[in-house]
Design a protein around this motif. Structure first.
Motif, PDB file in Angstrom:
ATOM      1  N   ARG A  41       0.831  -1.206   0.000  1.00 18.43           N
ATOM      2  CA  ARG A  41       0.000   0.000   0.000  1.00 18.43           C
ATOM      3  C   ARG A  41       0.868   1.260   0.000  1.00 18.43           C
ATOM      4  NH1 ARG A  41      -2.147   3.115   4.091  1.00 18.43           N
ATOM      5  NH2 ARG A  41      -4.084   4.216   3.568  1.00 18.43           N
ATOM      6  N   GLN A  42       1.906   1.282   0.834  1.00 17.03           N
ATOM      7  CA  GLN A  42       2.775   2.457   0.887  1.00 17.03           C
ATOM      8  C   GLN A  42       3.508   2.657  -0.443  1.00 17.03           C
ATOM      9  OE1 GLN A  42       2.845   4.665   3.240  1.00 17.03           O
ATOM     10  NE2 GLN A  42       1.476   3.526   4.615  1.00 17.03           N
ATOM     11  N   LEU A  43       3.986   1.562  -1.041  1.00 15.01           N
ATOM     12  CA  LEU A  43       4.669   1.689  -2.324  1.00 15.01           C
ATOM     13  C   LEU A  43       3.725   2.144  -3.424  1.00 15.01           C
ATOM     14  CD1 LEU A  43       6.937  -1.501  -2.229  1.00 15.01           C
ATOM     15  CD2 LEU A  43       7.651   0.879  -1.982  1.00 15.01           C
ATOM     16  N   ALA A  44       2.487   1.641  -3.414  1.00 12.52           N
ATOM     17  CA  ALA A  44       1.522   2.050  -4.438  1.00 12.52           C
ATOM     18  C   ALA A  44       1.170   3.528  -4.302  1.00 12.52           C
ATOM     19  CB  ALA A  44       0.263   1.184  -4.330  1.00 12.52           C
ATOM     20  N   LEU A  45       0.986   3.986  -3.046  1.00 15.67           N
ATOM     21  CA  LEU A  45       0.702   5.408  -2.844  1.00 15.67           C
ATOM     22  C   LEU A  45       1.879   6.268  -3.281  1.00 15.67           C
ATOM     23  CD1 LEU A  45      -1.056   5.298   0.658  1.00 15.67           C
ATOM     24  CD2 LEU A  45      -2.117   5.692  -1.570  1.00 15.67           C
ATOM     25  N   LYS A  46       3.081   5.786  -3.029  1.00 12.73           N
ATOM     26  CA  LYS A  46       4.267   6.527  -3.445  1.00 12.73           C
ATOM     27  C   LYS A  46       4.346   6.629  -4.963  1.00 12.73           C
ATOM     28  CE  LYS A  46       9.323   6.315  -3.190  1.00 12.73           C
ATOM     29  NZ  LYS A  46      10.483   5.532  -2.671  1.00 12.73           N
ATOM     30  N   HIS A  47       4.047   5.535  -5.653  1.00 14.60           N
ATOM     31  CA  HIS A  47       4.076   5.560  -7.118  1.00 14.60           C
ATOM     32  C   HIS A  47       2.981   6.460  -7.678  1.00 14.60           C
ATOM     33  CE1 HIS A  47       6.787   2.029  -8.326  1.00 14.60           C
ATOM     34  NE2 HIS A  47       7.062   2.338  -7.070  1.00 14.60           N
ATOM     35  N   GLN A  48       1.819   6.454  -7.043  1.00 17.94           N
ATOM     36  CA  GLN A  48       0.742   7.312  -7.539  1.00 17.94           C
ATOM     37  C   GLN A  48       1.056   8.778  -7.313  1.00 17.94           C
ATOM     38  OE1 GLN A  48      -3.005   6.101  -5.913  1.00 17.94           O
ATOM     39  NE2 GLN A  48      -2.961   4.088  -6.890  1.00 17.94           N
ATOM     40  N   GLN A  49       1.676   9.089  -6.189  1.00 17.53           N
ATOM     41  CA  GLN A  49       2.039  10.486  -5.935  1.00 17.53           C
ATOM     42  C   GLN A  49       3.085  10.979  -6.922  1.00 17.53           C
ATOM     43  OE1 GLN A  49       3.261  10.579  -1.857  1.00 17.53           O
ATOM     44  NE2 GLN A  49       1.174  10.322  -1.040  1.00 17.53           N
ATOM     45  N   GLU A  50       4.004  10.106  -7.277  1.00 16.72           N
ATOM     46  CA  GLU A  50       5.042  10.494  -8.235  1.00 16.72           C
ATOM     47  C   GLU A  50       4.567  10.386  -9.673  1.00 16.72           C
ATOM     48  OE1 GLU A  50       8.260   7.947  -7.376  1.00 16.72           O
ATOM     49  OE2 GLU A  50       8.773   8.895  -5.458  1.00 16.72           O
ATOM     50  N   GLU A  51       3.313   9.867  -9.848  1.00 14.20           N
ATOM     51  CA  GLU A  51       2.752   9.671 -11.190  1.00 14.20           C
ATOM     52  C   GLU A  51       3.703   8.856 -12.062  1.00 14.20           C
ATOM     53  OE1 GLU A  51       0.179  13.831 -11.391  1.00 14.20           O
ATOM     54  OE2 GLU A  51       1.769  13.409 -12.832  1.00 14.20           O
ATOM     55  N   HIS A  52       4.234   7.811 -11.448  1.00 21.40           N
ATOM     56  CA  HIS A  52       5.171   6.951 -12.159  1.00 21.40           C
ATOM     57  C   HIS A  52       4.489   5.606 -12.369  1.00 21.40           C
ATOM     58  CE1 HIS A  52       8.852   5.074 -13.470  1.00 21.40           C
ATOM     59  NE2 HIS A  52       8.717   4.148 -12.527  1.00 21.40           N
ATOM     60  N   VAL A  53       3.999   5.374 -13.577  1.00 20.61           N
ATOM     61  CA  VAL A  53       3.332   4.133 -13.922  1.00 20.61           C
ATOM     62  C   VAL A  53       4.075   3.519 -15.093  1.00 20.61           C
ATOM     63  CG1 VAL A  53       1.207   3.049 -14.704  1.00 20.61           C
ATOM     64  CG2 VAL A  53       1.112   5.020 -13.167  1.00 20.61           C
ATOM     65  N   ILE A  54       4.621   2.314 -14.908  1.00 22.00           N
ATOM     66  CA  ILE A  54       5.381   1.638 -15.959  1.00 22.00           C
ATOM     67  C   ILE A  54       4.414   0.884 -16.859  1.00 22.00           C
ATOM     68  CG2 ILE A  54       7.176  -0.060 -16.410  1.00 22.00           C
ATOM     69  CD1 ILE A  54       8.315   0.524 -13.695  1.00 22.00           C
ATOM     70  N   SER A  55       4.404   1.204 -18.108  1.00 17.60           N
ATOM     71  CA  SER A  55       3.531   0.518 -19.051  1.00 17.60           C
ATOM     72  C   SER A  55       4.135  -0.818 -19.451  1.00 17.60           C
ATOM     73  CB  SER A  55       3.314   1.386 -20.297  1.00 17.60           C
ATOM     74  OG  SER A  55       4.553   1.577 -20.960  1.00 17.60           O
ATOM     75  N   SER A  56       3.308  -1.652 -20.076  1.00 20.14           N
ATOM     76  CA  SER A  56       3.781  -2.983 -20.485  1.00 20.14           C
ATOM     77  C   SER A  56       4.819  -2.872 -21.596  1.00 20.14           C
ATOM     78  CB  SER A  56       2.595  -3.821 -20.959  1.00 20.14           C
ATOM     79  OG  SER A  56       1.932  -3.164 -22.039  1.00 20.14           O
ATOM     80  N   CYS A  57       4.729  -1.845 -22.431  1.00 17.27           N
ATOM     81  CA  CYS A  57       5.732  -1.675 -23.492  1.00 17.27           C
ATOM     82  C   CYS A  57       7.084  -1.296 -22.892  1.00 17.27           C
ATOM     83  CB  CYS A  57       5.266  -0.602 -24.473  1.00 17.27           C
ATOM     84  SG  CYS A  57       3.732  -1.030 -25.347  1.00 17.27           S
ATOM     85  N   GLU A  58       7.073  -0.430 -21.864  1.00 18.28           N
ATOM     86  CA  GLU A  58       8.323  -0.044 -21.235  1.00 18.28           C
ATOM     87  C   GLU A  58       8.947  -1.204 -20.479  1.00 18.28           C
ATOM     88  OE1 GLU A  58       7.160   3.142 -18.800  1.00 18.28           O
ATOM     89  OE2 GLU A  58       7.018   4.619 -20.399  1.00 18.28           O
ATOM     90  N   LEU A  59       8.082  -2.093 -19.940  1.00 17.16           N
ATOM     91  CA  LEU A  59       8.599  -3.213 -19.157  1.00 17.16           C
ATOM     92  C   LEU A  59       9.437  -4.151 -20.007  1.00 17.16           C
ATOM     93  CD1 LEU A  59       5.567  -4.100 -16.885  1.00 17.16           C
ATOM     94  CD2 LEU A  59       7.782  -3.229 -16.166  1.00 17.16           C
ATOM     95  N   GLN A  60       9.138  -4.261 -21.305  1.00 14.25           N
ATOM     96  CA  GLN A  60       9.909  -5.157 -22.160  1.00 14.25           C
ATOM     97  C   GLN A  60      11.341  -4.662 -22.356  1.00 14.25           C
ATOM     98  OE1 GLN A  60       7.678  -5.583 -25.747  1.00 14.25           O
ATOM     99  NE2 GLN A  60       5.999  -6.680 -24.763  1.00 14.25           N
ATOM    100  N   ASP A  61      11.565  -3.361 -22.137  1.00 16.89           N
ATOM    101  CA  ASP A  61      12.901  -2.809 -22.310  1.00 16.89           C
ATOM    102  C   ASP A  61      13.715  -2.828 -21.017  1.00 16.89           C
ATOM    103  OD1 ASP A  61      12.181  -2.296 -24.897  1.00 16.89           O
ATOM    104  OD2 ASP A  61      11.438  -0.278 -24.436  1.00 16.89           O
ATOM    105  N   VAL A  62      13.068  -3.186 -19.907  1.00 19.48           N
ATOM    106  CA  VAL A  62      13.793  -3.228 -18.641  1.00 19.48           C
ATOM    107  C   VAL A  62      14.569  -4.524 -18.576  1.00 19.48           C
ATOM    108  CG1 VAL A  62      13.550  -3.201 -16.126  1.00 19.48           C
ATOM    109  CG2 VAL A  62      12.034  -1.818 -17.548  1.00 19.48           C
ATOM    110  N   PRO A  63      15.871  -4.504 -18.285  1.00 22.44           N
ATOM    111  CA  PRO A  63      16.676  -5.735 -18.290  1.00 22.44           C
ATOM    112  C   PRO A  63      16.189  -6.771 -17.307  1.00 22.44           C
ATOM    113  CG  PRO A  63      18.082  -3.770 -18.265  1.00 22.44           C
ATOM    114  CD  PRO A  63      16.688  -3.293 -18.038  1.00 22.44           C
ATOM    115  N   LEU A  64      15.698  -6.363 -16.125  1.00 22.06           N
ATOM    116  CA  LEU A  64      15.259  -7.322 -15.113  1.00 22.06           C
ATOM    117  C   LEU A  64      13.809  -7.719 -15.271  1.00 22.06           C
ATOM    118  CD1 LEU A  64      16.990  -5.847 -11.933  1.00 22.06           C
ATOM    119  CD2 LEU A  64      17.756  -7.734 -13.390  1.00 22.06           C
ATOM    120  N   GLY A  65      13.222  -7.429 -16.407  1.00 21.14           N
ATOM    121  CA  GLY A  65      11.846  -7.846 -16.646  1.00 21.14           C
ATOM    122  C   GLY A  65      10.832  -7.029 -15.884  1.00 21.14           C
ATOM    123  N   GLY A  66      11.104  -5.783 -15.587  1.00 17.58           N
ATOM    124  CA  GLY A  66      10.132  -4.944 -14.898  1.00 17.58           C
ATOM    125  C   GLY A  66      10.037  -5.228 -13.423  1.00 17.58           C
ATOM    126  N   ARG A  67      11.087  -5.767 -12.822  1.00 20.67           N
ATOM    127  CA  ARG A  67      11.028  -6.106 -11.401  1.00 20.67           C
ATOM    128  C   ARG A  67      11.350  -4.870 -10.568  1.00 20.67           C
ATOM    129  NH1 ARG A  67      13.846 -12.127 -11.124  1.00 20.67           N
ATOM    130  NH2 ARG A  67      12.468 -13.110 -12.651  1.00 20.67           N
TER     131      ARG A  67
END
Length: 443
Positions: free
Chosen positions: A223-249
């Protein structure tokens, strides 16, 4: 003087009480008059309270609750505990008797099958002996044929075979009656008469409070991490996840998959087994006399519980129906504009996870993590888990009576999980198979 002031205060309090009583009476009269005239739709408050008081008194009598103390002196939590205890005294004996009836039914069916087996064995042996001998004759030196004869001791007389069959049936009936009487004497019909030796003693004493605490900690972290991501407006899309070396982890995905899903798995696995009976029900009444049956039943993964729900609800036929296939082909609403029910969404989600993970032989943990991520994305985690908890056939057949699921109905865990219901997630669902799919697509 001080005495006169005290008397004046008492007189003023008495006047206030009389005024309050007079105002209540006038309000009741006004509500009654308005209701009789038709200008007030609902019943007067005094009538409603009187009916509610009658219902509460009847419930107290039926539940046999001890409310000799003043209700005003008890806190809401103490009242709730007393109501739960009174309801448990009525519900638990019914559950125990229902389990006893099912055990005795299975026991009777097994004995009937054994009787039929004995009948078939005796009947087939009698027919084989009563049949005419078609063996080839042996030609002696004089040219005449003499049939092969069997020793007289090995031949069964039809009358003797019938008597043997009747004697066997009579013995089986007597055995069934004695076994039923012994089962009732062992189990009884009162509360808590089922012998606890049917299950391991160390398992019956397991405490699930650490599992609930672990779930609360993981939910709060997510919950705390989700609120932090929403406040920062940082949402990783599925297209961006394919470019992350660790698989979007990222940190949130790791918290959901490594902490929340594992904590939910451990709590759902408390008392979960392949079959809650743990032994053949024919031998259940004499389980205390046979040490070999004290071994623990075979464990079961919570993901298998979702798969069983999917199979019992004909999930594959629902998902692969022609109407749904056509709607998906032409990008039309599958439900024709109607709201998708939690059951329909759960069957679709399980089908999606099975379709993506089974071809690559992924583990049950990976498939459960994928389902949890999909549930959080659709804000349906509580409703999907609640469907499993409310499936009486699955709970009764796969959970031991001492388990957290059977004792509490998973209510406190659902309340904890509901803290994530109003948060928006965009978690990767195919994280365990993404690299394998990419390799397959490359070739």
């Amino acid at each position: 003087s001080e005495r006169e002031k005290q008397e004046q205060i008492e007189v003023q309090k008495e006047k206030q009480r009389e005024l309050i009583l007079q105002l209540k009476t006038q309000l009741d009269d006004l509500e009654t008059f308005a209701y009789q005239e038709g200008s007030y739709d609902s019943l007067p408050q005094s009538v409603v309270m009187e009916r509610q008081r009658m219902i509460i008194n009847e419930l107290i009598k039926k539940l046999d609750m001890d409310l000799s103390e003043d209700i005003a002196m008890l806190s809401p939590e103490e009242l709730r505990q007393r109501v739960d205890a009174a309801i448990a005294q009525i519900v638990n004996p019914a559950r125990v008797k229902e389990q006893l009836v099912e055990q005795l039914k299975t026991q009777i069916r097994d004995l009937e099958m054994f009787i039929n087996f004995i009948q078939d064995e005796v009947g087939s042996s009698g027919k084989a002996e009563d049949g005419p001998c078609e063996c080839a004759g042996r030609k002696d030196g004089g040219g005449s044929y003499k049939p092969h004869t069997r020793p007289s001791g090995s031949r069964v007389n039809p009358e003797d075979a019938r008597k043997m069959r009747e004697t066997g049936l009579h013995l089986m009936r007597r055995m069934l009656a004695v076994l039923q009487i012994f089962a009732v004497s062992q189990f009884g019909c009162a509360t808590g008469q089922i012998p606890r030796t049917l299950w391991q003693k160390d398992q019956a004493n397991k405490d699930y409070s650490p599992l609930i605490k672990k779930l609360e900690v993981s939910v709060e972290r997510v919950r705390q991490l989700a609120l932090k991501h929403q406040q920062e407006e940082h949402v990783i899309s599925s297209c961006e996840l394919q470019d992350v070396p660790l698989g979007g982890r990222d940190e949130l995905t790791l918290a959901v998959r490594k902490e929340l899903a594992i904590a939910l798995r451990d709590l759902m696995a408390h008392g979960l087994c392949a079959s809650s009976q743990g032994m053949s029900l024919v031998l259940a009444p004499i389980a205390c006399l046979i040490p070999a049956f004290t071994s623990s039943p075979q464990t079961m993964h919570p993901w298998e519980l979702f798969v069983k729900y999917y199979n019992t609800k004909n999930g594959q036929a629902f998902v692969e129906s022609p109407a749904r296939k056509l709607c998906q082909s032409f990008a039309l609403p599958v439900t024709g504009g109607a709201a998708v029910t939690p059951k329909q969404s759960l069957l679709t989600a399980i089908h999606t996870v099975l379709t993506e993970h089974d071809p690559f032989k992924r583990s049950a943990d990976s498939e459960l993590k994928a389902l949890v991520c999909m549930a959080l994305n659709e804000q349906r985690l509580v409703s999907w888990v609640n469907l499993i908890c409310k499936s009486g056939a699955l709970v009764q057949s796969h959970y031991q009576p001492w388990s957290y699921m059977a004792n509490t109905g998973f209510e406190s865990a659902l309340n904890v999980l509901s803290r994530l219901s109003n948060l928006k997630f965009n978690l990767p669902v195919d994280l365990a198979v993404r690299q394998l799919k990419n390799i397959k697509d490359a070739f």
